[in-house]
Design a protein around this motif. Structure first.
Motif, PDB file in Angstrom:
ATOM      1  N   VAL A   1       0.842  -1.196   0.121  1.00  0.00           N
ATOM      2  CA  VAL A   1      -0.038   0.053  -0.067  1.00  0.00           C
ATOM      3  C   VAL A   1       0.870   1.130  -0.245  1.00  0.00           C
ATOM      4  N   ASN A   2       2.057   1.231   0.461  1.00  0.00           N
ATOM      5  CA  ASN A   2       2.940   2.319   0.793  1.00  0.00           C
ATOM      6  C   ASN A   2       3.734   2.662  -0.628  1.00  0.00           C
ATOM      7  N   ASP A   3       3.526   1.629  -1.708  1.00  0.00           N
ATOM      8  CA  ASP A   3       3.753   2.223  -2.878  1.00  0.00           C
ATOM      9  C   ASP A   3       2.931   2.892  -3.699  1.00  0.00           C
ATOM     10  N   LEU A   4       1.700   3.017  -3.293  1.00  0.00           N
ATOM     11  CA  LEU A   4       0.793   3.930  -3.808  1.00  0.00           C
ATOM     12  C   LEU A   4       0.658   5.297  -2.977  1.00  0.00           C
ATOM     13  N   LEU A   5       0.562   5.243  -1.784  1.00  0.00           N
ATOM     14  CA  LEU A   5       0.095   6.422  -0.837  1.00  0.00           C
ATOM     15  C   LEU A   5       1.241   7.118  -0.982  1.00  0.00           C
ATOM     16  N   VAL A   6       0.993   8.471  -0.917  1.00  0.00           N
ATOM     17  CA  VAL A   6       2.069   9.683  -0.648  1.00  0.00           C
ATOM     18  C   VAL A   6       2.191   9.964   0.597  1.00  0.00           C
ATOM     19  N   LEU A   7       3.313   9.829   1.249  1.00  0.00           N
ATOM     20  CA  LEU A   7       3.893  10.003   2.826  1.00  0.00           C
ATOM     21  C   LEU A   7       4.587  11.423   2.684  1.00  0.00           C
ATOM     22  N   ASP A   8       4.056  12.257   3.543  1.00  0.00           N
ATOM     23  CA  ASP A   8       4.851  13.699   3.923  1.00  0.00           C
ATOM     24  C   ASP A   8       6.251  13.312   4.389  1.00  0.00           C
ATOM     25  N   ASN A   9       7.108  14.167   4.240  1.00  0.00           N
ATOM     26  CA  ASN A   9       8.497  13.865   4.564  1.00  0.00           C
ATOM     27  C   ASN A   9       8.528  14.228   6.095  1.00  0.00           C
ATOM     28  N   PRO A  10       8.905  13.200   7.020  1.00  0.00           N
ATOM     29  CA  PRO A  10       8.841  13.562   8.358  1.00  0.00           C
ATOM     30  C   PRO A  10       9.580  14.656   8.805  1.00  0.00           C
ATOM     31  N   ASN A  11      10.814  14.832   7.870  1.00  0.00           N
ATOM     32  CA  ASN A  11      12.038  15.777   8.296  1.00  0.00           C
ATOM     33  C   ASN A  11      11.492  17.083   8.126  1.00  0.00           C
ATOM     34  N   GLU A  12      10.541  17.398   7.055  1.00  0.00           N
ATOM     35  CA  GLU A  12       9.995  18.854   6.949  1.00  0.00           C
ATOM     36  C   GLU A  12       8.680  18.999   7.688  1.00  0.00           C
ATOM     37  N   GLU A  13       8.787  20.024   8.608  1.00  0.00           N
ATOM     38  CA  GLU A  13       7.698  20.168   9.469  1.00  0.00           C
ATOM     39  C   GLU A  13       6.903  21.231   8.659  1.00  0.00           C
ATOM     40  N   ILE A  14       5.627  21.109   9.113  1.00  0.00           N
ATOM     41  CA  ILE A  14       4.594  22.279   8.681  1.00  0.00           C
ATOM     42  C   ILE A  14       4.775  23.346   9.282  1.00  0.00           C
ATOM     43  N   LEU A  15       4.705  24.584   8.958  1.00  0.00           N
ATOM     44  CA  LEU A  15       4.891  25.797  10.095  1.00  0.00           C
ATOM     45  C   LEU A  15       3.711  25.553  10.838  1.00  0.00           C
ATOM     46  N   LYS A  16       4.076  26.324  12.017  1.00  0.00           N
ATOM     47  CA  LYS A  16       3.322  26.097  12.968  1.00  0.00           C
ATOM     48  C   LYS A  16       3.224  27.550  14.019  1.00  0.00           C
ATOM     49  N   ARG A  17       1.914  27.988  14.053  1.00  0.00           N
ATOM     50  CA  ARG A  17       1.897  29.615  14.537  1.00  0.00           C
ATOM     51  C   ARG A  17       2.672  29.559  15.764  1.00  0.00           C
ATOM     52  N   LYS A  18       2.390  28.609  16.803  1.00  0.00           N
ATOM     53  CA  LYS A  18       3.092  28.683  18.237  1.00  0.00           C
ATOM     54  C   LYS A  18       4.560  28.934  18.062  1.00  0.00           C
ATOM     55  N   TRP A  19       5.635  28.083  17.179  1.00  0.00           N
ATOM     56  CA  TRP A  19       6.783  28.267  16.999  1.00  0.00           C
ATOM     57  C   TRP A  19       7.453  29.720  16.454  1.00  0.00           C
ATOM     58  N   MET A  20       6.352  30.272  15.555  1.00  0.00           N
ATOM     59  CA  MET A  20       6.638  31.484  14.995  1.00  0.00           C
ATOM     60  C   MET A  20       6.485  32.597  16.344  1.00  0.00           C
ATOM     61  N   MET A  21       5.419  32.166  17.231  1.00  0.00           N
ATOM     62  CA  MET A  21       5.374  33.189  18.401  1.00  0.00           C
ATOM     63  C   MET A  21       6.394  32.897  19.479  1.00  0.00           C
ATOM     64  N   LEU A  22       6.887  31.943  19.544  1.00  0.00           N
ATOM     65  CA  LEU A  22       7.910  31.600  20.466  1.00  0.00           C
ATOM     66  C   LEU A  22       9.116  32.290  20.001  1.00  0.00           C
ATOM     67  N   ILE A  23       9.270  32.125  18.675  1.00  0.00           N
ATOM     68  CA  ILE A  23      10.783  32.843  17.940  1.00  0.00           C
ATOM     69  C   ILE A  23      10.579  34.060  18.411  1.00  0.00           C
ATOM     70  N   HIS A  24       9.514  34.964  17.882  1.00  0.00           N
ATOM     71  CA  HIS A  24       9.632  36.377  17.873  1.00  0.00           C
ATOM     72  C   HIS A  24       9.098  36.769  19.238  1.00  0.00           C
ATOM     73  N   GLY A  25       8.458  36.268  20.029  1.00  0.00           N
ATOM     74  CA  GLY A  25       7.981  36.707  21.487  1.00  0.00           C
ATOM     75  C   GLY A  25       8.997  36.325  22.571  1.00  0.00           C
ATOM     76  N   SER A  26       9.692  35.250  22.550  1.00  0.00           N
ATOM     77  CA  SER A  26      10.697  34.943  23.654  1.00  0.00           C
ATOM     78  C   SER A  26      11.785  36.038  23.960  1.00  0.00           C
ATOM     79  N   PRO A  27      12.090  36.983  23.029  1.00  0.00           N
ATOM     80  CA  PRO A  27      12.905  37.941  23.360  1.00  0.00           C
ATOM     81  C   PRO A  27      12.399  39.073  24.578  1.00  0.00           C
TER      82      PRO A  27
END
Length: 190
Positions: A61-87
């Motif tokens: 089944v995995n030969d047909l399914l398209v799996l997302d690359n686990p090394n590339e994370e989808i942008l998340k709002r919480k991380w953007m808030m942490l990066i810019h808000g932590s200072p």
């Protein structure tokens, strides 16, 4: 390298086995019209349909399914808030405006290039601010009493542009940190 889609995988596997759409129908029980719609990309099939197609093609089944690359994370709002808000922790703890973003940047820069870019910008801006604050505090010796206004201006400048960039990063994914010294240069493209 472009990742192949489910429809491309199905066409490739069907042609690799030498089946027509009608022969695949007889192998799987999935109607010819459904196979045609999947191969054209008109529909996203149910997992059960994908399993039937994989069994009929005698593949995994995995030969047909398209799996997302686990090394590339989808942008998340919480991380953007942490990066810019932590200072803002730098208002309570000296040099935390640089140290905390460095820890976040080190842990998230490999996950997505946007985190890397934003983290570098935040660290460069706040390192520049710290340098400017140290210089303005050292001006106490040649200009006693007047350095207060310079220190206050640097402090206010940092707060205003940090808030502006935090709001911009959360809403549009952009930032603006003027007068930053590029201590951390962007990665060179190979």
């Amino acid at each position: 390298m472009k990742q192949r889609t489910l429809k491309e995988n199905l066409v490739y596997q069907r042609k690799l086995k030498g089946y027509t759409q009608e022969e695949l129908f007889h192998q799987t029980g999935v109607t010819v019209r459904t196979i045609q719609r999947i191969e054209k990309g008109e529909v996203q099939p149910h997992l059960q349909t994908v399993k039937l197609l994989a069994e009929g093609l005698e593949i995994d089944v995995n030969d047909l399914l398209v799996l997302d690359n686990p090394n590339e994370e989808i942008l998340k709002r919480k991380w953007m808030m942490l990066i810019h808000g932590s200072p803002f922790f730098g208002l309570l703890i000296p040099f935390a405006n640089v140290l905390i973003p460095i820890f976040i940047w080190v842990s998230k820069s490999e996950d997505n290039k946007v985190y890397d870019e934003h983290g570098r910008a935040v660290i460069n801006f706040h390192s520049t601010l710290n340098l400017m604050l140290i210089v303005s505090l050292l001006l106490f010796f040649p200009l006693p009493g007047y350095n207060f206004f310079g220190t206050g201006a640097v402090f206010l400048f940092g707060i205003v542009f940090s808030i502006k960039s935090l709001m911009s990063a959360l809403s549009k994914g952009t930032y603006y940190y003027p007068l930053s010294i590029p201590f951390l240069k962007p990665k060179s493209k190979v």
